[in-house]
Design a protein around this motif. Structure first.
Motif, PDB file in Angstrom:
ATOM      1  N   LYS A   7       0.805  -1.222   0.000  1.00 29.29           N
ATOM      2  CA  LYS A   7       0.000   0.000   0.000  1.00 29.29           C
ATOM      3  C   LYS A   7       0.842   1.278   0.000  1.00 29.29           C
ATOM      4  O   LYS A   7       0.315   2.361  -0.185  1.00 29.29           O
ATOM      5  CB  LYS A   7      -0.937   0.010   1.197  1.00 29.29           C
ATOM      6  CG  LYS A   7      -2.027  -1.036   1.118  1.00 29.29           C
ATOM      7  CD  LYS A   7      -2.963  -0.927   2.296  1.00 29.29           C
ATOM      8  CE  LYS A   7      -4.069  -1.964   2.194  1.00 29.29           C
ATOM      9  NZ  LYS A   7      -5.007  -1.858   3.311  1.00 29.29           N
ATOM     10  N   GLN A   9       3.119   4.168  -1.264  1.00 29.68           N
ATOM     11  CA  GLN A   9       3.299   4.830  -2.546  1.00 29.68           C
ATOM     12  C   GLN A   9       4.636   5.559  -2.583  1.00 29.68           C
ATOM     13  O   GLN A   9       5.160   5.978  -1.546  1.00 29.68           O
ATOM     14  CB  GLN A   9       2.160   5.815  -2.787  1.00 29.68           C
ATOM     15  CG  GLN A   9       0.801   5.148  -2.848  1.00 29.68           C
ATOM     16  CD  GLN A   9      -0.317   6.166  -2.993  1.00 29.68           C
ATOM     17  OE1 GLN A   9      -0.116   7.367  -2.856  1.00 29.68           O
ATOM     18  NE2 GLN A   9      -1.509   5.661  -3.278  1.00 29.68           N
ATOM     19  N   LYS A  31       9.315   0.717  -6.194  1.00 30.14           N
ATOM     20  CA  LYS A  31       9.398   0.251  -4.799  1.00 30.14           C
ATOM     21  C   LYS A  31      10.245  -1.007  -4.647  1.00 30.14           C
ATOM     22  O   LYS A  31      10.979  -1.135  -3.682  1.00 30.14           O
ATOM     23  CB  LYS A  31       8.006  -0.042  -4.244  1.00 30.14           C
ATOM     24  CG  LYS A  31       7.155   1.148  -4.009  1.00 30.14           C
ATOM     25  CD  LYS A  31       5.908   0.837  -3.218  1.00 30.14           C
ATOM     26  CE  LYS A  31       5.153  -0.336  -3.755  1.00 30.14           C
ATOM     27  NZ  LYS A  31       3.872  -0.567  -3.071  1.00 30.14           N
TER      28      LYS A  31
END
Length: 64
Positions: A7, A9, A31
Motif C-alpha cells: 500500500k 506509494q 518500490k
C-alpha cells in the motif's frame, strides 16, 4: 498504524526521506528496487560504499 509495503506509494517514501518523487525515480525504478537496495545495504554494509544508487543520489544533492 503502519502501512504495508503493497500500500506504500512512492510519494510517501519521498516525503519520508525528504526528497522529491523525481529524485526517487532518478535513482530507482520503483518500490521493489528501493526494497532490494535497503535489504542489500542491511545484509552487506560495504555495498553502500560502491553503490551506483548512492553515487547518483549523492551527486543529485551535491554531496560529491
Amino acid at each position: 498504524m503502519k502501512k504495508v509495503y503493497a500500500k506504500t506509494q512512492i510519494n510517501q517514501i519521498a516525503k519520508a526521506v525528504e526528497v522529491s518523487v523525481g529524485t526517487i525515480y532518478l535513482n530507482f525504478a520503483g518500490k521493489k528496487e528501493i526494497m532490494d537496495f535497503i535489504l542489500k545495504c542491511t545484509i552487506e554494509p560495504d555495498f553502500l560504499y560502491n553503490c551506483i544508487y548512492c553515487t547518483r543520489y549523492c551527486s543529485s544533492v551535491g554531496a560529491y
